[in-house]
Design a protein around this motif. Sequence first.
Motif, PDB file in Angstrom:
ATOM      1  N   ASP A  64      29.880  39.667  40.981  1.00  0.00           N
ATOM      2  CA  ASP A  64      30.816  40.048  39.910  1.00  0.00           C
ATOM      3  C   ASP A  64      32.193  40.476  40.448  1.00  0.00           C
ATOM      4  OD1 ASP A  64      30.235  42.526  40.945  1.00  0.00           O
ATOM      5  OD2 ASP A  64      29.444  43.374  39.072  1.00  0.00           O
ATOM      6  N   GLN A  65      32.364  40.402  41.771  1.00  0.00           N
ATOM      7  CA  GLN A  65      33.684  40.680  42.358  1.00  0.00           C
ATOM      8  C   GLN A  65      34.479  39.392  42.601  1.00  0.00           C
ATOM      9  OE1 GLN A  65      31.472  43.414  45.228  1.00  0.00           O
ATOM     10  NE2 GLN A  65      33.582  44.074  45.527  1.00  0.00           N
ATOM     11  N   VAL A  66      33.848  38.264  42.290  1.00  0.00           N
ATOM     12  CA  VAL A  66      34.498  36.972  42.543  1.00  0.00           C
ATOM     13  C   VAL A  66      34.519  36.158  41.254  1.00  0.00           C
ATOM     14  CG1 VAL A  66      34.451  34.866  43.904  1.00  0.00           C
ATOM     15  CG2 VAL A  66      33.634  36.998  44.912  1.00  0.00           C
TER      16      VAL A  66
ATOM     17  N   GLU B  72      28.879  32.325  43.659  1.00  0.00           N
ATOM     18  CA  GLU B  72      27.777  32.866  44.464  1.00  0.00           C
ATOM     19  C   GLU B  72      28.004  32.619  45.951  1.00  0.00           C
ATOM     20  OE1 GLU B  72      24.206  31.189  42.812  1.00  0.00           O
ATOM     21  OE2 GLU B  72      24.451  32.346  40.972  1.00  0.00           O
ATOM     22  N   HIS B  73      28.507  31.425  46.280  1.00  0.00           N
ATOM     23  CA  HIS B  73      28.727  31.113  47.691  1.00  0.00           C
ATOM     24  C   HIS B  73      29.847  31.973  48.275  1.00  0.00           C
ATOM     25  CE1 HIS B  73      29.616  28.179  51.128  1.00  0.00           C
ATOM     26  NE2 HIS B  73      28.543  28.848  51.408  1.00  0.00           N
ATOM     27  N   LEU B  74      30.925  32.128  47.523  1.00  0.00           N
ATOM     28  CA  LEU B  74      32.041  32.953  48.017  1.00  0.00           C
ATOM     29  C   LEU B  74      31.600  34.402  48.194  1.00  0.00           C
ATOM     30  CD1 LEU B  74      35.030  31.592  45.901  1.00  0.00           C
ATOM     31  CD2 LEU B  74      34.603  31.204  48.336  1.00  0.00           C
ATOM     32  N   ALA B  75      30.832  34.916  47.232  1.00  0.00           N
ATOM     33  CA  ALA B  75      30.370  36.304  47.317  1.00  0.00           C
ATOM     34  C   ALA B  75      29.525  36.502  48.574  1.00  0.00           C
ATOM     35  CB  ALA B  75      29.572  36.665  46.069  1.00  0.00           C
ATOM     36  N   LYS B  76      28.700  35.504  48.883  1.00  0.00           N
ATOM     37  CA  LYS B  76      27.860  35.594  50.071  1.00  0.00           C
ATOM     38  C   LYS B  76      28.713  35.625  51.347  1.00  0.00           C
ATOM     39  CE  LYS B  76      24.514  32.754  52.178  1.00  0.00           C
ATOM     40  NZ  LYS B  76      23.992  31.425  52.137  1.00  0.00           N
TER      41      LYS B  76
ATOM     42  N   SER C 113      38.253  46.384  52.371  1.00  0.00           N
ATOM     43  CA  SER C 113      37.217  45.539  51.774  1.00  0.00           C
ATOM     44  C   SER C 113      37.736  44.953  50.471  1.00  0.00           C
ATOM     45  CB  SER C 113      35.929  46.329  51.552  1.00  0.00           C
ATOM     46  OG  SER C 113      36.197  47.441  50.740  1.00  0.00           O
ATOM     47  N   LEU C 114      37.116  43.870  50.061  1.00  0.00           N
ATOM     48  CA  LEU C 114      37.569  43.173  48.855  1.00  0.00           C
ATOM     49  C   LEU C 114      37.118  43.930  47.611  1.00  0.00           C
ATOM     50  CD1 LEU C 114      38.852  40.499  47.703  1.00  0.00           C
ATOM     51  CD2 LEU C 114      36.515  39.628  47.580  1.00  0.00           C
ATOM     52  N   ALA C 115      38.068  44.267  46.750  1.00  0.00           N
ATOM     53  CA  ALA C 115      37.713  44.840  45.442  1.00  0.00           C
ATOM     54  C   ALA C 115      37.359  43.698  44.497  1.00  0.00           C
ATOM     55  CB  ALA C 115      38.863  45.670  44.890  1.00  0.00           C
TER      56      ALA C 115
END
Length: 165
Positions: free
Chosen positions: A131-133, A120-124, A96-98
Amino acid sequence: MQYKIGNGYDVHAFAREIKPDACITLAGVHIPSERELIAHSDGDVLIHALCDALLGALALGDIGKHFPDTDPQYKGISSVLLLEKVSELIMQKGWSLANADITVLAQEPKLAPFREAMCEHLAKVLQVNVDQVSVKATTTEGLGYVGRKEGIAVYVVVLIEKPFD
Ligand code: MG
């Protein structure tokens, strides 16, 4: 946890023609721009670099290997779909992405007003917290091909993690 790091880079050139209603797509977000980016897909240079970073972390080749631009099924395709496929591939393997840290080099258009929407779009799409992106944008102070407004370049670093078996 075990960790792997990946790095991605991509460049797309601007078309010469100035269009009044042109826009570019970065992180799946439509951004008004004087000129469009030339591409076989939707030209989402940010997502292309991000896919390469994720694939690179697991030594799975690159976006060209998985989605060849000679294949008509990928013509004009939304890069968000490519990112979803790459993200699924990573998760299927138990990773999974850290976090992802993204730097966009563009002399124009101004990207700051779209930064939050891109994160927000990438996180979705990646199914992680916002806060991971991180998406950062910079000009090159007029230097080089980016400074001459010939195109946009993107650098990405990702860290992915997986519990020990
Ligand atoms: Mg590309």
